[in-house]
Design an enzyme around this catalytic site. Sequence first.
Site, PDB file in Angstrom:
ATOM      1  CD  GLU A  33      26.228  15.604 -46.073  1.00  0.00           C
ATOM      2  OE1 GLU A  33      25.313  15.274 -46.832  1.00  0.00           O
ATOM      3  OE2 GLU A  33      26.109  15.619 -44.833  1.00  0.00           O
ATOM      4  CD  GLU A  61      27.311  17.066 -39.493  1.00  0.00           C
ATOM      5  OE1 GLU A  61      26.580  16.083 -39.703  1.00  0.00           O
ATOM      6  OE2 GLU A  61      27.411  18.009 -40.297  1.00  0.00           O
TER       7      GLU A  61
HETATM    8  O1  G3I Z   1      10.778  21.432 -39.523  1.00  0.00           O
HETATM    9  C1  G3I Z   1       9.971  20.454 -40.170  1.00  0.00           C
HETATM   10  C2  G3I Z   1       8.599  20.458 -39.618  1.00  0.00           C
HETATM   11  O2  G3I Z   1       7.981  21.699 -39.925  1.00  0.00           O
HETATM   12  C3  G3I Z   1       7.814  19.297 -40.232  1.00  0.00           C
HETATM   13  O3  G3I Z   1       6.554  19.234 -39.654  1.00  0.00           O
HETATM   14  C4  G3I Z   1       8.533  17.966 -39.989  1.00  0.00           C
HETATM   15  C5  G3I Z   1       7.818  16.794 -40.646  1.00  0.00           C
HETATM   16  O4  G3I Z   1       8.710  15.811 -41.079  1.00  0.00           O
HETATM   17  O5  G3I Z   1       9.802  18.062 -40.553  1.00  0.00           O
HETATM   18  C6  G3I Z   1      10.605  19.104 -39.967  1.00  0.00           C
HETATM   19  O6  G3I Z   1      11.798  19.120 -40.626  1.00  0.00           O
HETATM   20  C7  G3I Z   1      12.717  18.105 -40.310  1.00  0.00           C
HETATM   21  C8  G3I Z   1      13.965  18.746 -39.782  1.00  0.00           C
HETATM   22  O7  G3I Z   1      14.986  17.781 -39.594  1.00  0.00           O
HETATM   23  C9  G3I Z   1      13.739  19.468 -38.448  1.00  0.00           C
HETATM   24  O8  G3I Z   1      13.349  18.573 -37.478  1.00  0.00           O
HETATM   25  C10 G3I Z   1      13.010  17.325 -41.586  1.00  0.00           C
HETATM   26  O9  G3I Z   1      11.881  16.597 -41.989  1.00  0.00           O
HETATM   27  C11 G3I Z   1      14.171  16.388 -41.360  1.00  0.00           C
HETATM   28  O10 G3I Z   1      14.553  15.809 -42.598  1.00  0.00           O
HETATM   29  C12 G3I Z   1      15.363  17.159 -40.810  1.00  0.00           C
HETATM   30  O11 G3I Z   1      16.406  16.248 -40.584  1.00  0.00           O
HETATM   31  C13 G3I Z   1      17.680  16.841 -40.429  1.00  0.00           C
HETATM   32  C14 G3I Z   1      18.611  16.349 -41.530  1.00  0.00           C
HETATM   33  O12 G3I Z   1      19.904  16.857 -41.329  1.00  0.00           O
HETATM   34  C15 G3I Z   1      18.070  16.789 -42.882  1.00  0.00           C
HETATM   35  O13 G3I Z   1      18.835  16.532 -43.884  1.00  0.00           O
HETATM   36  C16 G3I Z   1      18.229  16.458 -39.068  1.00  0.00           C
HETATM   37  O14 G3I Z   1      17.430  17.055 -38.045  1.00  0.00           O
HETATM   38  C17 G3I Z   1      19.679  16.916 -38.943  1.00  0.00           C
HETATM   39  O15 G3I Z   1      20.235  16.378 -37.769  1.00  0.00           O
HETATM   40  C18 G3I Z   1      20.487  16.420 -40.132  1.00  0.00           C
HETATM   41  O16 G3I Z   1      21.797  16.932 -40.004  1.00  0.00           O
HETATM   42  C19 G3I Z   1      22.730  16.521 -41.006  1.00  0.00           C
HETATM   43  C20 G3I Z   1      23.744  17.621 -41.153  1.00  0.00           C
HETATM   44  O17 G3I Z   1      23.100  18.839 -41.412  1.00  0.00           O
HETATM   45  C21 G3I Z   1      24.737  17.286 -42.265  1.00  0.00           C
HETATM   46  N1  G3I Z   1      25.374  16.009 -42.058  1.00  0.00           N
HETATM   47  C22 G3I Z   1      24.459  14.894 -41.816  1.00  0.00           C
HETATM   48  C23 G3I Z   1      23.523  15.239 -40.655  1.00  0.00           C
HETATM   49  C24 G3I Z   1      22.663  14.089 -40.318  1.00  0.00           C
HETATM   50  O18 G3I Z   1      21.822  13.813 -41.398  1.00  0.00           O
END
Ligand code: G3I
Length: 354
Positions: free
Chosen positions: A143, A249
Site C-alpha cells: 500500500e 486478499e
Molecule cells: O493483537 C492485538 C491484541 O493484542 C489486542 O488486544 C487487540 C485490541 O484491539 O488488538 C489486536 O490487534 C489487532 C489485530 O488485527 C489482530 O487481531 C488490531 O487491533 C487490528 O487493527 C488488526 O487488524 C488487522 C488489520 O490488517 C490492521 O491493519 C486485520 O486483522 C487484518 O485483516 C488487516 O489486514 C490488512 C492487510 O494486512 C493489508 N491489506 C488490508 C487488510 C485489511 O485491512
Amino acid sequence: MARDSVSEQNGGSGDTAALRDAFGRAMQIGCAVGGRLPEVLSADERDLLLRHFGVLTPENCMKPGPIHPTPDSFHFEEADRLVAFADAYGLRVIGHCLAWHQQCPDWFYAGSRGEALTRLESHITAVAGRYRGKLQGWDVVNEAIADRGEGLRDTPARRAIGDDYVLRAFEFARAADPEAELYYNDYNIEEPGKRDRTLRLLEQLENAGARIDGVGIQGHWQLDQVPFDQLRAAIEAYRQLDLKVMITELDLDVVERPDCGADVSVLRSYTLAEDIYREGCPAPVLARQAEQYARLFEIFSAGGVSRVSFWGLHDGHTWLNSWPGPRTNHPLLFDRDCRPKPAYAAVLASAGRR
Ligand code: G3I
C-alpha cells in the site's frame, strides 16, 4: 452467532470438491490465517483449510509491529508456528509484509534517512532471512501508492527515507531471501488512476534494477460494486509488464461501508439497525454474491491470475466483522460453521467452464 440458514442446504464441507484443485496448477487458491496455529483452528476449521487451500498468508503475525515490536526484540513464535504447520501439511506460505505504514511502530522510521534505512535493512534481513528458502514469496511493500493525486502515499517511511524506500526494500528482500518471489501489494489498483500510478512505480523500480516478480491486487470488494471491467483491464496491463498477477486478499463485503478501499484508518460505527445481517444473510444476497464471485473467477482464469488468496477462512474469521466498525459480515465462500455457501458452488462451476 448468526447463521447462514441458506447455506445449510448445501451440505457439510466433508463431501465438497477441493477448491485448491479446481483450477489446476495454473491458479493457486489460498487464504489468510490469523492467530496461533494449530490451536486457533477447531477440528472442522482445520479440515476445511487443509481440504480447500494450498497456500497460507499470515493475517498479522509477520507484519513489522507484531514481529518486531521494539528495536531489540522480535516475536517470531506465531510466524514460526505458521511456517511449521504449512510445512507439516505441504502448504506454501506467502510472507506478509515487510514494509507497511500500518501496524508499524513509531521508532521504526524515526531519526535521519540513514538511521531509518539501516533499520529497514536490518528488519528485512532479520525477518526475511529467518524464513529464507521456506516461503513462496513476500509481499515486500504494501500500500505505498497514494489513493488520490500523484505519487506515493505520505507515510513515515517516505518522509524519513524518500521515495526510494520502496526500491531499497526490494533490494534488501532480494538479498535476504534470493529464491523467494517478491511482490508489490495494494488495494484498489484496478481503478484506472491508481492503476496507472502503480504501473509507473513498477516500471521505475524495474528500470532501477529491482527484480519484482509480481503484483498483488488485494480484492477487498463490495457486493454490487465490483469493478469487473477495470479489473480485467488492470490484470492485462500488469501482465504486459511481464509480472505475475495475484489476487491476494479477496473478500466480497455484503454490508454497506463507506467508499474507503481498504484503508484501516477509516472507521465508523454501526448501529444495531445497520447491522442488517446479524441473524444471517438472506438467500437473494447470497445468490448475488455467488454470481459475482463466479464472474470474478472467470476474469481471474481468463487473465492468467496465478494465485487467489481469500482474506480469511470463513465468515466467522474475517476482518470485515470488525472494520470499519463491529458488524456481522458474510464475505467469504464458507459460513461460520465451515459449510459451503452458494458462492462456493458458483466458483467451482466457473472452474468447470474454463
Ligand atoms: O493483537 C492485538 C491484541 O493484542 C489486542 O488486544 C487487540 C485490541 O484491539 O488488538 C489486536 O490487534 C489487532 C489485530 O488485527 C489482530 O487481531 C488490531 O487491533 C487490528 O487493527 C488488526 O487488524 C488487522 C488489520 O490488517 C490492521 O491493519 C486485520 O486483522 C487484518 O485483516 C488487516 O489486514 C490488512 C492487510 O494486512 C493489508 N491489506 C488490508 C487488510 C485489511 O485491512
